[in-house]
Enzyme design. Sequence first.
Site, PDB file in Angstrom:
ATOM      1  N   HIS A 160      -1.518 -43.567 -38.562  1.00  0.00           N
ATOM      2  CA  HIS A 160      -0.590 -42.899 -37.643  1.00  0.00           C
ATOM      3  C   HIS A 160      -1.282 -41.769 -36.888  1.00  0.00           C
ATOM      4  CE1 HIS A 160      -0.042 -39.274 -40.166  1.00  0.00           C
ATOM      5  NE2 HIS A 160      -0.056 -40.086 -41.203  1.00  0.00           N
ATOM      6  N   CYS A 176      -2.253 -41.412 -46.231  1.00  0.00           N
ATOM      7  CA  CYS A 176      -2.250 -42.109 -44.951  1.00  0.00           C
ATOM      8  C   CYS A 176      -3.530 -41.810 -44.176  1.00  0.00           C
ATOM      9  CB  CYS A 176      -1.032 -41.711 -44.132  1.00  0.00           C
ATOM     10  SG  CYS A 176       0.529 -42.318 -44.825  1.00  0.00           S
TER      11      CYS A 176
END
Length: 201
Positions: A160, A176
């Site tokens: 992301h 992440c």
Amino acid sequence: MTAASDVNSFSRRGFIAGVSALGALSLGGCAGTQRSAYIDPAFRRTAVPFDRREQPGTVVVDPHSHYLYFVQRGGQAIRYGVGVGSDGFVWSGVATVHHKQEWPDWHPPSEMLARKPEIRRSMTVLENGALGMPGGPNNPLGACALYLYQNNRDTLYRIHGTNEPWTIGSNVSSGCIRLTNADVTDLYDRVAVGSKVVVLS
């Protein structure tokens, strides 16, 4: 395809170009305050030779060097600088891009809410009834997200964007893989749903 109605009126690229020098909220397992948008030139997007035997279209993440590679034909790749999981949150393996989303809503897992109860102050009840933050410029998932699944199950890990560009090249997240908003937008446009993602150990 936008995640929240309140961001439908502005373009992803236009927004990123307009605020590339700004910082934002410090959420999602990241510590810190608003800082410079400076990024070490070593982590800027560039084309490089690539000698791993992966099919074009594959994403390869090397957490130790803080690089993500989008494999192309002819022994080449586009290399992006990334921020990765901090101690205790590193993961590796093979996954698939199950779906992609622009300006995604953020739903912190219950483990994160227990670990960082202060982030509840930034949460609201979203349209689906879950606690989270609607997509938009202050959301810690940034401009785009790729959702990683293994065996058709959500890993809860994402590739992301981030509004904290100074964290690129660091071990900072809750697992992440984060890129600058400009870089994740570029990657988003290249990666197809169903693509293989390899995160090296």
